[in-house]
Enzyme design. Structure first.
Site, PDB file in Angstrom:
ATOM      1  N   ILE A   1       0.822  -1.218   0.000  1.00  0.00           N
ATOM      2  CA  ILE A   1       0.000   0.000   0.000  1.00  0.00           C
ATOM      3  C   ILE A   1       0.861   1.276   0.000  1.00  0.00           C
ATOM      4  O   ILE A   1       0.388   2.333  -0.403  1.00  0.00           O
ATOM      5  CB  ILE A   1      -0.986  -0.026   1.193  1.00  0.00           C
ATOM      6  CG1 ILE A   1      -2.183   0.900   0.929  1.00  0.00           C
ATOM      7  CG2 ILE A   1      -0.289   0.320   2.509  1.00  0.00           C
ATOM      8  CD1 ILE A   1      -3.339   0.694   1.882  1.00  0.00           C
TER       9      ILE A   1
ATOM     10  N   ASN B   1      -2.253   1.856  15.947  1.00  0.00           N
ATOM     11  CA  ASN B   1      -2.722   1.505  17.300  1.00  0.00           C
ATOM     12  C   ASN B   1      -3.136   2.809  17.983  1.00  0.00           C
ATOM     13  O   ASN B   1      -2.952   3.900  17.436  1.00  0.00           O
ATOM     14  CB  ASN B   1      -1.648   0.746  18.087  1.00  0.00           C
ATOM     15  CG  ASN B   1      -0.359   1.521  18.172  1.00  0.00           C
ATOM     16  OD1 ASN B   1      -0.344   2.662  18.645  1.00  0.00           O
ATOM     17  ND2 ASN B   1       0.723   0.942  17.690  1.00  0.00           N
TER      18      ASN B   1
ATOM     19  N   GLY C   1       4.209  -4.120  11.075  1.00  0.00           N
ATOM     20  CA  GLY C   1       3.261  -4.371   9.987  1.00  0.00           C
ATOM     21  C   GLY C   1       3.128  -3.204   9.022  1.00  0.00           C
ATOM     22  O   GLY C   1       4.105  -2.520   8.687  1.00  0.00           O
ATOM     23  N   VAL C   2       1.902  -2.947   8.601  1.00  0.00           N
ATOM     24  CA  VAL C   2       1.673  -1.887   7.614  1.00  0.00           C
ATOM     25  C   VAL C   2       1.973  -0.504   8.217  1.00  0.00           C
ATOM     26  O   VAL C   2       2.429   0.406   7.517  1.00  0.00           O
ATOM     27  CB  VAL C   2       0.236  -2.007   7.035  1.00  0.00           C
ATOM     28  CG1 VAL C   2      -0.832  -1.613   8.021  1.00  0.00           C
ATOM     29  CG2 VAL C   2       0.109  -1.229   5.734  1.00  0.00           C
ATOM     30  N   ASP C   3       1.748  -0.356   9.506  1.00  0.00           N
ATOM     31  CA  ASP C   3       2.045   0.904  10.209  1.00  0.00           C
ATOM     32  C   ASP C   3       3.544   1.236  10.092  1.00  0.00           C
ATOM     33  O   ASP C   3       3.923   2.366   9.704  1.00  0.00           O
ATOM     34  CB  ASP C   3       1.633   0.717  11.686  1.00  0.00           C
ATOM     35  CG  ASP C   3       1.563   2.004  12.476  1.00  0.00           C
ATOM     36  OD1 ASP C   3       1.746   3.080  11.894  1.00  0.00           O
ATOM     37  OD2 ASP C   3       1.313   1.915  13.701  1.00  0.00           O
TER      38      ASP C   3
ATOM     39  N   SER D   1      -6.713  -5.000  10.987  1.00  0.00           N
ATOM     40  CA  SER D   1      -6.800  -6.009  12.063  1.00  0.00           C
ATOM     41  C   SER D   1      -6.442  -7.431  11.619  1.00  0.00           C
ATOM     42  O   SER D   1      -6.533  -8.358  12.429  1.00  0.00           O
ATOM     43  CB  SER D   1      -8.193  -6.044  12.725  1.00  0.00           C
ATOM     44  OG  SER D   1      -8.369  -4.925  13.568  1.00  0.00           O
TER      45      SER D   1
ATOM     46  N   GLY E   1      -3.529  -8.643  10.793  1.00  0.00           N
ATOM     47  CA  GLY E   1      -2.144  -9.006  11.084  1.00  0.00           C
ATOM     48  C   GLY E   1      -2.026  -9.379  12.545  1.00  0.00           C
ATOM     49  O   GLY E   1      -2.695 -10.305  13.015  1.00  0.00           O
ATOM     50  N   VAL E   2      -1.256  -8.599  13.287  1.00  0.00           N
ATOM     51  CA  VAL E   2      -1.028  -8.939  14.706  1.00  0.00           C
ATOM     52  C   VAL E   2      -2.309  -8.854  15.540  1.00  0.00           C
ATOM     53  O   VAL E   2      -2.374  -9.438  16.616  1.00  0.00           O
ATOM     54  CB  VAL E   2       0.087  -8.102  15.362  1.00  0.00           C
ATOM     55  CG1 VAL E   2       1.414  -8.318  14.655  1.00  0.00           C
ATOM     56  CG2 VAL E   2      -0.245  -6.639  15.415  1.00  0.00           C
TER      57      VAL E   2
HETATM   58  N1  AR6 Z   1       0.902  -2.977   2.344  1.00  0.00           N
HETATM   59  C1  AR6 Z   1      -0.307  -3.554   2.510  1.00  0.00           C
HETATM   60  N2  AR6 Z   1      -0.605  -4.396   3.518  1.00  0.00           N
HETATM   61  C2  AR6 Z   1       0.379  -4.664   4.411  1.00  0.00           C
HETATM   62  C3  AR6 Z   1       1.665  -4.095   4.328  1.00  0.00           C
HETATM   63  C4  AR6 Z   1       1.912  -3.207   3.232  1.00  0.00           C
HETATM   64  N3  AR6 Z   1       3.102  -2.608   3.056  1.00  0.00           N
HETATM   65  N4  AR6 Z   1       2.410  -4.552   5.377  1.00  0.00           N
HETATM   66  C5  AR6 Z   1       1.620  -5.384   6.085  1.00  0.00           C
HETATM   67  N5  AR6 Z   1       0.398  -5.463   5.503  1.00  0.00           N
HETATM   68  P1  AR6 Z   1      -0.951  -5.314  10.712  1.00  0.00           P
HETATM   69  P2  AR6 Z   1      -3.264  -4.938  12.524  1.00  0.00           P
HETATM   70  C6  AR6 Z   1      -0.797  -6.232   5.904  1.00  0.00           C
HETATM   71  O1  AR6 Z   1      -0.340  -6.278  11.650  1.00  0.00           O
HETATM   72  O2  AR6 Z   1      -3.544  -6.405  12.527  1.00  0.00           O
HETATM   73  C7  AR6 Z   1       1.011  -2.520  14.121  1.00  0.00           C
HETATM   74  O3  AR6 Z   1       2.131  -2.782  14.904  1.00  0.00           O
HETATM   75  C8  AR6 Z   1      -0.621  -7.426   6.817  1.00  0.00           C
HETATM   76  O4  AR6 Z   1      -0.195  -8.550   6.054  1.00  0.00           O
HETATM   77  O5  AR6 Z   1      -0.100  -4.312  10.050  1.00  0.00           O
HETATM   78  O6  AR6 Z   1      -4.414  -3.990  12.335  1.00  0.00           O
HETATM   79  C9  AR6 Z   1       0.238  -1.300  14.596  1.00  0.00           C
HETATM   80  O7  AR6 Z   1       1.087  -0.323  15.158  1.00  0.00           O
HETATM   81  C10 AR6 Z   1      -2.046  -7.605   7.315  1.00  0.00           C
HETATM   82  O8  AR6 Z   1      -2.815  -8.324   6.359  1.00  0.00           O
HETATM   83  O9  AR6 Z   1      -2.169  -4.487  11.418  1.00  0.00           O
HETATM   84  C11 AR6 Z   1      -0.690  -1.882  15.617  1.00  0.00           C
HETATM   85  O10 AR6 Z   1      -0.051  -2.007  16.872  1.00  0.00           O
HETATM   86  C12 AR6 Z   1      -2.584  -6.185   7.373  1.00  0.00           C
HETATM   87  O11 AR6 Z   1      -1.645  -5.374   6.654  1.00  0.00           O
HETATM   88  C13 AR6 Z   1      -0.998  -3.261  15.070  1.00  0.00           C
HETATM   89  O12 AR6 Z   1       0.102  -3.621  14.237  1.00  0.00           O
HETATM   90  C14 AR6 Z   1      -2.719  -5.630   8.776  1.00  0.00           C
HETATM   91  O13 AR6 Z   1      -1.698  -6.156   9.596  1.00  0.00           O
HETATM   92  C15 AR6 Z   1      -2.240  -3.268  14.218  1.00  0.00           C
HETATM   93  O14 AR6 Z   1      -2.526  -4.609  13.870  1.00  0.00           O
END
Ligand code: AR6
Length: 195
Positions: free
Chosen positions: A30, A47, A55-57, A145, A147-148
């Site tokens: 993204i 968060n 992750g994406v953040d 939501s 991912g983690v």
């Molecule tokens: N582009 C698109 N999607 C992505 C990318 C990217 N570059 N990188 C990861 N994803 P997560 P959550 C996907 O864990 O579950 C963070 O530490 C990933 O594969 O990023 O909402 C925040 O600071 C997954 O399918 O977000 C919060 O503490 C999706 O993005 C916590 O994680 C979401 O995974 C939020 O957890």
């Protein structure tokens, strides 16, 4: 549904959410997504502290540069260490990203939230509301939501697609940029079921 290939070469599946708003699904990163650089936004799965994470953040903060963290720090806390409560959304500029804005939302931690389905719906709904308030016309979401925070993919896809359909009025395109084949295939199957 029609499936075409864009410049990135990732296939893009297109659906209609309404006569004036398209839904587009693609696999990818993204942080490289953009439409026009002035009325477009990507959504960050943040968060409640809104000071970055994994992750994406983490990927969004790395690509946007340190100015994004400074902008997040300026978002007022609503209570100690909470800038964006679960289910709400906040907007900042996107700095070095190719889009105009980052909309930060916080999805539920699936097994800690009393009503994870309601909270996830609110995260999508409030992201779209903030987008419209800022004249955004093109918006891209990751799988919030999924991912983690461990939200089951199929259930998440139903909430994501039904909520963006309900609140798509006033937007031209809603995109989902999914990070894996598994997520992309589930979102595609759910769009075919619901649209
Ligand atoms: N582009 C698109 N999607 C992505 C990318 C990217 N570059 N990188 C990861 N994803 P997560 P959550 C996907 O864990 O579950 C963070 O530490 C990933 O594969 O990023 O909402 C925040 O600071 C997954 O399918 O977000 C919060 O503490 C999706 O993005 C916590 O994680 C979401 O995974 C939020 O957890």
């Amino acid at each position: 549904m029609d499936s075409v290939r864009h410049a990135s070469s990732a296939p893009v599946a297109s659906f209609q959410l309404s006569p004036s708003c398209a839904l587009k699904l693609q696999k990818g990163d993204i942080t490289v997504w953009s439409l026009d650089g002035s009325t477009d936004a990507i959504v960050n799965a943040a968060n409640e502290r809104m000071l970055g994470g994994g992750g994406v953040d983490g990927a969004i903060h790395r690509a946007a540069g340190p100015e994004l963290l400074e902008a997040c720090k300026k978002v007022p806390e609503v209570r100690a260490a909470v800038r964006c409560p679960t289910g709400e959304a906040r907007i900042t500029p996107a700095f070095r990203l190719p889009v105009a804005y980052v909309i930060h939302t916080v999805g539920p931690i699936y097994d800690m939230d009393r009503h994870p389905d309601v909270s996830l719906r609110n995260a999508y709904k409030n992201s779209l509301k903030v987008a419209k308030e800022n004249n955004v016309q093109y918006i891209a979401f990751p799988a919030i939501s999924c991912g983690v925070y461990r939200f089951p993919y199929k259930e998440a896809s139903r909430i994501a697609i039904s909520t963006v359909k309900e609140f798509s009025d006033g937007l031209k395109e809603v995109h989902f940029v999914l990070f894996s084949d598994e997520l992309y295939n589930i979102w595609l199957e759910t769009a075919q079921e619901l649209l």
